[in-house]
Enzyme design. Structure first.
Site, PDB file in Angstrom:
ATOM      1  CG  HIS A  81      50.753  43.800  47.003  1.00 15.31           C
ATOM      2  ND1 HIS A  81      51.452  45.041  46.553  1.00 15.31           N
ATOM      3  CD2 HIS A  81      51.996  42.826  47.721  1.00 15.31           C
ATOM      4  CE1 HIS A  81      52.397  45.283  46.317  1.00 15.31           C
ATOM      5  NE2 HIS A  81      52.766  44.465  47.577  1.00 15.31           N
TER       6      HIS A  81
ATOM      7  CG  ASP B 267      41.870  45.479  41.889  1.00 13.87           C
ATOM      8  OD1 ASP B 267      43.247  45.317  41.906  1.00 13.87           O
ATOM      9  OD2 ASP B 267      42.107  45.661  40.528  1.00 13.87           O
TER      10      ASP B 267
HETATM   11  P1  ADQ Z   1      47.093  43.575  39.524  1.00 13.05           P
HETATM   12  O1  ADQ Z   1      46.218  43.420  40.017  1.00 13.05           O
HETATM   13  O2  ADQ Z   1      48.346  43.837  38.501  1.00 13.05           O
HETATM   14  O3  ADQ Z   1      47.917  43.778  40.688  1.00 13.05           O
HETATM   15  P2  ADQ Z   1      47.066  46.673  38.643  1.00 13.05           P
HETATM   16  O4  ADQ Z   1      46.804  47.211  40.576  1.00 13.05           O
HETATM   17  O5  ADQ Z   1      45.870  47.507  37.900  1.00 13.05           O
HETATM   18  O6  ADQ Z   1      46.595  45.133  38.997  1.00 13.05           O
HETATM   19  O7  ADQ Z   1      48.325  46.771  38.555  1.00 13.05           O
HETATM   20  C1  ADQ Z   1      48.543  46.861  36.731  1.00 13.05           C
HETATM   21  C2  ADQ Z   1      49.960  47.177  36.286  1.00 13.05           C
HETATM   22  O8  ADQ Z   1      49.905  46.270  34.886  1.00 13.05           O
HETATM   23  C3  ADQ Z   1      49.758  48.152  36.168  1.00 13.05           C
HETATM   24  O9  ADQ Z   1      50.892  49.281  36.507  1.00 13.05           O
HETATM   25  C4  ADQ Z   1      49.395  48.432  35.169  1.00 13.05           C
HETATM   26  O10 ADQ Z   1      49.232  49.936  33.059  1.00 13.05           O
HETATM   27  C5  ADQ Z   1      49.427  47.146  34.124  1.00 13.05           C
HETATM   28  N1  ADQ Z   1      48.743  46.520  32.898  1.00 13.05           N
HETATM   29  C6  ADQ Z   1      48.090  45.725  33.767  1.00 13.05           C
HETATM   30  N2  ADQ Z   1      47.876  45.403  32.582  1.00 13.05           N
HETATM   31  C7  ADQ Z   1      48.467  45.865  31.158  1.00 13.05           C
HETATM   32  C8  ADQ Z   1      48.380  45.492  29.730  1.00 13.05           C
HETATM   33  N3  ADQ Z   1      47.542  44.850  29.494  1.00 13.05           N
HETATM   34  N4  ADQ Z   1      48.930  46.215  28.911  1.00 13.05           N
HETATM   35  C9  ADQ Z   1      50.234  47.115  30.138  1.00 13.05           C
HETATM   36  N5  ADQ Z   1      50.370  46.526  30.664  1.00 13.05           N
HETATM   37  C10 ADQ Z   1      48.974  46.156  31.585  1.00 13.05           C
HETATM   38  C11 ADQ Z   1      48.028  43.803  42.428  1.00 13.05           C
HETATM   39  C12 ADQ Z   1      46.815  43.430  42.648  1.00 13.05           C
HETATM   40  C13 ADQ Z   1      45.745  45.519  42.652  1.00 13.05           C
HETATM   41  C14 ADQ Z   1      47.406  46.052  43.509  1.00 13.05           C
HETATM   42  C15 ADQ Z   1      48.445  46.031  43.457  1.00 13.05           C
HETATM   43  C16 ADQ Z   1      49.919  46.632  43.721  1.00 13.05           C
HETATM   44  O11 ADQ Z   1      45.093  42.940  42.152  1.00 13.05           O
HETATM   45  O12 ADQ Z   1      45.364  45.353  43.671  1.00 13.05           O
HETATM   46  O13 ADQ Z   1      46.416  47.483  42.974  1.00 13.05           O
HETATM   47  O14 ADQ Z   1      49.127  44.509  43.185  1.00 13.05           O
HETATM   48  O15 ADQ Z   1      49.290  46.250  44.824  1.00 13.05           O
END
Ligand code: ADQ
Length: 458
Positions: free
Chosen positions: A158, A365
Site C-alpha cells: 500500500h 504516498d
Molecule cells: P493511509 O496512509 O492511511 O493509507 P489514505 O489513503 O489517505 O492514507 O487513507 C486514509 C483513510 O482514512 C481515508 O479513507 C480517510 O478518509 C481516512 N482518514 C484519514 N484521516 C482521517 C480523519 N482525521 N478522520 C477520519 N478519517 C480519516 C495507506 C497508504 C496510502 C494508500 C492507502 C490505501 O499510505 O497511500 O492510499 O493505504 O492503499
C-alpha cells in the site's frame, strides 16, 4: 476465482465489534470488497502478556469470518513500532534520515511473521486464494511456503516502492526483496512502483526479468500495477445525504459565507502537513484579499504515537498552527481550524462536499484515498478544486487536479490562490476528468483485478 474462498491477511484486522471511525486506507478499501464466506486474518490490535498461539475466531454480520491473534508487548515494540514503522515505513517513503535500523527488530519482524503463518496455516483450505497486505507482512508468504502452503499467495504493497538506490540503504534489503519474490503476485499502486521493484529485483538480487515477472527458487513472481480505489458511488451518496444534515448546517453557520479549504490526514510525517500549513500562511501573506474570506479546516487523526518522530511532528504542528492563528486571526475570524481526531465517514463526506478546495499534499504516498474521496463527494454542478501532490500515487490517475510540489510552500500558496479564483467552467471541466477516473477505478475494480490476476496463474 469464483467458488474459491478469499483469505485476506493484514497486520491489523478491524473487528466488527470495534466502534468509532477508522482512519486508515487499507481498512476502508477492503471493507468495500470482502464478500460473505471470506476469512480475514491478522492482529487483533490487543497486546497480551502471553498471547495465545491459536487465533480467536468470530463471524461478522457481513458473513466474513475474522481470525485474530494478539501481540506481546515486545512483539508490538520490535515488530510493529520498530521494524515496520521505524524502518520500513520511512524507507518506503524515501525518508532515509528517519530510518533507525536495529537487527533485533528485524528478527522480531520475521518471528512475528512466522507466528502469523503458524496460526494461519491450519485454517487454510486447498483452493483458497490468499491475499497478504502491506509492509508489515512482507515475509509472510515465505513463512507460509516453509509450512508447506502451496496455494497461490498474492501480496499488495500500500506504500510507495522506492528505487534500488534508496532501497540499498536497508541493511537487509536482499532478504526483504527475496521475501517479496516468494509471492506468486506482487501488486503496487502505480507503474512507477512496479518498475522500481523489478529494477531492484534485477539490480540487487541479480534475478532475471521476463515479461514483468522475476524467478526465484523455481517460482515466478509477477509484478502488477493495480491502483486502489474507493466505493465512489457510495461515497457520493453519503456526501449528498450529509449535505442536508445537522453537522453541515453547523459548519455552514460557522463559516458565515466564507470559503472552506479542507485537509484530512493521519498525523504522519509522510503527509506534508507542516509544508501545507506553511503554504496556507504564504497564501494569506501574498494574497491578503483572501484574509477573512477563507477558513482552512485541517482534520488530523492520531497515529503511531509511540514512535518518537510522530510525537515530534505533533509538537511541531502545534507550534505552526499557533503561529498562523496568532499572526492572522482577527477577533471575529480565525484562518485555521485544527482538530486532532477522526471524523465519522458520513460527516467527512459532507465536509468534503462543502469545501471549495481540498489540499492533499503528501511528500510521498502510495495512493492517497482522501484525494479520491474528495472528488467523489463533489456536487458536479458546483465542484470544488483538488490540489494534489505530484508525489502521491493518485497523481498518476488524477492529472486534472492542480498538481504541486509538496516541498514548496510558495507553489502550494499559488495553487490555493488559483483554486479560490478558478472560474466555474474550468472547475467543472477538471472535475469531469477527475470524476471519470475515480468512478471507474473503484475499490471493487481494484479487488477484482488483483484477484483475477492472482487466480489466473493457478
Ligand atoms: P493511509 O496512509 O492511511 O493509507 P489514505 O489513503 O489517505 O492514507 O487513507 C486514509 C483513510 O482514512 C481515508 O479513507 C480517510 O478518509 C481516512 N482518514 C484519514 N484521516 C482521517 C480523519 N482525521 N478522520 C477520519 N478519517 C480519516 C495507506 C497508504 C496510502 C494508500 C492507502 C490505501 O499510505 O497511500 O492510499 O493505504 O492503499
Amino acid at each position: 476465482m469464483s467458488g474459491r474462498r478469499l483469505v485476506v491477511v493484514s497486520n491489523r484486522v478491524p473487528l466488527p465489534t470495534e466502534r468509532g471511525p477508522r482512519a486508515g486506507g487499507l481498512a476502508v478499501a477492503l471493507a468495500d470488497a470482502l464478500r460473505p464466506g471470506a476469512l480475514w486474518f491478522g492482529w487483533s490490535g490487543r497486546r497480551a502478556a502471553r498471547p495465545a498461539a491459536t487465533p480467536a475466531e468470530t463471524r461478522g454480520e457481513d458473513g466474513v469470518a475474522y481470525a485474530t491473534i494478539d501481540l506481546s508487548e515486545s512483539e508490538y515494540r520490535l515488530y510493529y513500532s520498530g521494524f515496520s514503522n521505524n524502518v520500513l515505513w520511512p524507507l518506503l517513503h524515501f525518508r532515509l534520515g528517519l530510518v533507525h535500523y536495529r537487527a533485533e527488530e528485524y528478527h522480531a519482524w520475521r518471528a512475528v511473521n512466522d507466528r502469523f503463518a503458524a496460526a494461519l496455516a491450519p485454517l487454510l483450505r486447498p483452493d483458497d486464494l490468499i491475499w497478504v497486505h502491506d509492509y508489515h507482512l512482507i515475509p509472510l508468504g515465505e513463512a507460509l511456503r516453509a509450512r508447506g502452503v502451496g496455494q497461490r499467495i498474492g501480496f499488495f504493497l500500500h506504500t510507495p516502492f522506492p528505487p534500488p538506490e534508496v532501497l540499498r540503504a536497508l541493511p537487509r534489503a536482499e532478504q526483504v526483496l527475496a521475501a517479496l519474490a516468494a509471492y506468486d503476485l506482487v501488486g503496487f499502486h502505480t507503474e512507477e512502483f512496479r518498475r522500481s521493484f523489478l529494477r531492484a529485483a534485477t539490480d540487487i538480487l541479480g534475478l532475471a526479468e521476463t515479461d514483468g515477472a522475476v524467478g526465484l527458487g523455481g517460482r515466478q513472481a509477477r509484478a502488477v500495477a493495480v491502483p486502489i480505489g474507493i466505493d465512489a458511488a457510495g461515497f457520493a451518496a453519503a456526501a449528498a445525504a450529509a449535505a442536508t444534515g445537522s453537522e453541515l448546517r453547523r459548519l455552514r453557520a460557522s463559516l458565515a459565507g466564507r470559503a472552506l479549504a479542507i485537509g484530512v490526514d493521519r498525523l504522519d510525517y509522510s503527509k506534508g502537513l507542516p509544508q501545507r500549513l506553511d503554504g496556507f500562511a504564504r497564501l494569506l501573506a501574498r494574497h491578503p484579499e483572501h484574509r477573512r474570506r477563507v477558513s482552512f479546516l485541517q482534520v488530523a487523526a492520531r497515529s503511531r504515537e509511540d514512535v518518537a518522530e510522530y510525537r515530534a511532528l505533533r509538537e511541531a504542528l502545534d507550534r505552526i498552527v499557533g503561529g498562523i492563528i496568532g499572526q492572522y486571526s482577527e477577533f471575529d475570524w480565525v484562518p485555521l481550524r485544527y482538530m486532532i481526531r477522526p471524523l465519522r465517514r458520513e460527516t467527512l463526506a459532507g465536509f468534503y462536499r462543502a469545501a471549495a478546495m481540498a489540499v492533499v499534499t503528501p511528500l510521498r504516498d502510495g495512493m492517497n484515498l482522501v484525494a479520491k474521496e474528495y472528488v467523489a463527494a463533489q456536487d458536479p454542478a458546483d465542484p470544488g478544486v483538488l490540489i494534489l501532490s505530484r508525489f502521491a500515487g493518485a497523481a498518476a490517475e488524477l492529472g486534472a487536479a492542480l498538481l504541486v510540489n509538496p516541498y514548496d510552500p510558495d507553489e502550494i500558496a499559488e495553487a490555493m490562490h488559483a483554486a479560490l479564483t478558478m472560474r466555474h467552467a474550468e472547475r467543472q471541466a477538471r472535475h469531469r476528468e477527475l470524476a471519470a477516473a475515480v468512478f471507474s477505478a473503484t475499490a471493487e475494480r481494484f479487488c477484482g483485478q488483483f484477484l483475477a490476476a492472482l487466480a489466473a496463474g493457478g
